[in-house]
Design an enzyme around this catalytic site. Sequence first.
Site, PDB file in Angstrom:
ATOM      1  N   GLU A 166      43.238 -12.524 -96.748  1.00  0.00           N
ATOM      2  CA  GLU A 166      42.081 -13.220 -96.203  1.00  0.00           C
ATOM      3  C   GLU A 166      40.877 -12.424 -95.882  1.00  0.00           C
ATOM      4  O   GLU A 166      40.362 -12.254 -94.979  1.00  0.00           O
ATOM      5  CB  GLU A 166      42.794 -13.877 -94.777  1.00  0.00           C
ATOM      6  CG  GLU A 166      43.810 -14.829 -94.942  1.00  0.00           C
ATOM      7  CD  GLU A 166      44.438 -15.424 -93.702  1.00  0.00           C
ATOM      8  OE1 GLU A 166      43.726 -15.163 -92.566  1.00  0.00           O
ATOM      9  OE2 GLU A 166      45.354 -15.878 -93.669  1.00  0.00           O
TER      10      GLU A 166
ATOM     11  N   GLU B 299      52.467 -19.781 -99.231  1.00  0.00           N
ATOM     12  CA  GLU B 299      52.745 -20.179 -97.761  1.00  0.00           C
ATOM     13  C   GLU B 299      52.727 -21.699 -97.579  1.00  0.00           C
ATOM     14  O   GLU B 299      52.171 -22.359 -96.471  1.00  0.00           O
ATOM     15  CB  GLU B 299      51.688 -19.673 -96.971  1.00  0.00           C
ATOM     16  CG  GLU B 299      51.593 -18.073 -97.180  1.00  0.00           C
ATOM     17  CD  GLU B 299      50.548 -17.457 -96.093  1.00  0.00           C
ATOM     18  OE1 GLU B 299      50.309 -18.004 -95.001  1.00  0.00           O
ATOM     19  OE2 GLU B 299      50.229 -16.228 -96.229  1.00  0.00           O
TER      20      GLU B 299
END
Length: 361
Positions: free
Chosen positions: A161, A270
């Site tokens: 991220e 995820e």
Amino acid sequence: MKRIPTPSIFLSFLIIFCGIWHTYADQSDSTASLRELAGKCDLYIGAAVTPERMQRDSQYRETLAREFNLITAENVMKFHILQPQRGKFNFAPADQLVEFAREQNMVQRGHSLIWHHMGTPDWVTKGDWTREELIEVMREHIHTVVRHFKGKVKYWDVVNEAIDPEKSHGFHESVWYRIIGADYIDLAFQFAHEADPDVLLCYNDFGGERLGKKSDAIFELAKGMQKRGIPIHGVGLQMHIRTHGYPEPEDLKANIARLGELGLQTQITELDVRLQEPVTQEKIERQAERYQEILQVCLESPTCTAYILWGFTDKSSWIPGFFKGYNDALIFNREYQPKPAYFSIQRTLMNHLQKENVRSH
Ligand code: G3I
């Protein structure tokens, strides 16, 4: 006089026989676990897990070992858990996962070496560092961790991220970006490669699944890294989604294809499909379709190598704690009974195998 069976009676027998055989074959196939089917499709099917639950819940362990061939550490391989104080490493919880993966012949995925404040301890985020000092902190952490798991972890999310397309400079303003600058990403990958030249290194992010600003930025980052000679082997698309809309399967497929053109693997890292409460049967069915759609894209994309869920039972999921009014995002219910999403994944894998068999004959 003996009656000679006519062709139509033969035909009826044949149809009944085929029907019975087909039903039997269907049932026996449908007892195949996701792990068995995915293995035959040459796909990693995985789940994020926690050692605390693994220790105290035998159904959790059994379901995991039966249905998945890969595990990711949901939290225990993050910086703040592995190195809560400078130089004091705590590998015990992560080692438990690695040991479980070894015993059960599963692949271990490492998540994640460098993240922003969420996965980073205060001693790092609040430290008064020069650029060189912080690079040294990063080098020490990555070298120690990657060496510790050398030969045991197959893929690392090296940086998680980092991109924020809404910022003029394009990066999330983490301590790493603020003090080191955008090349902290290159450095992190270099350090990981120095520590284990065989481990496969991924950049992992959310919201980069469809074609658009964020996925363009991820694509450009990876392409730039390759040009600069930085070792990067894959991109992780997190895929925390809801039942409707984002991402459209065709868009996702095109995104995976262009990363593939750079020679990069893509992994769905995820996946979960959260449901807004009250949860209805209709929402559960729609959830099953979403799990199916994403898997279908992955199976049809030669460079999509893993389909990983963020958990697997509604008994243990980050969703209710982070998204108020949402729940039940996974494929087993709280009693470890498979939900329609489980069967949709199973059917999709079986159909894929059948098509592949037909093609290879
Ligand atoms: O273990 C403590 C417990 O002792 C304490 O009583 C409790 C009180 O809040 O907190 C517990 O720790 C929590 C931990 O999850 C374990 O449940 C943390 O507060 C909480 O912040 C932590 O959240 C994790 C989050 O990342 C932040 O690290 C989630 O479990 C985890 O699912 C989530 O995973 C991230 C991926 O790493 C990156 N992509 C997005 C994904 C979802 O946010």
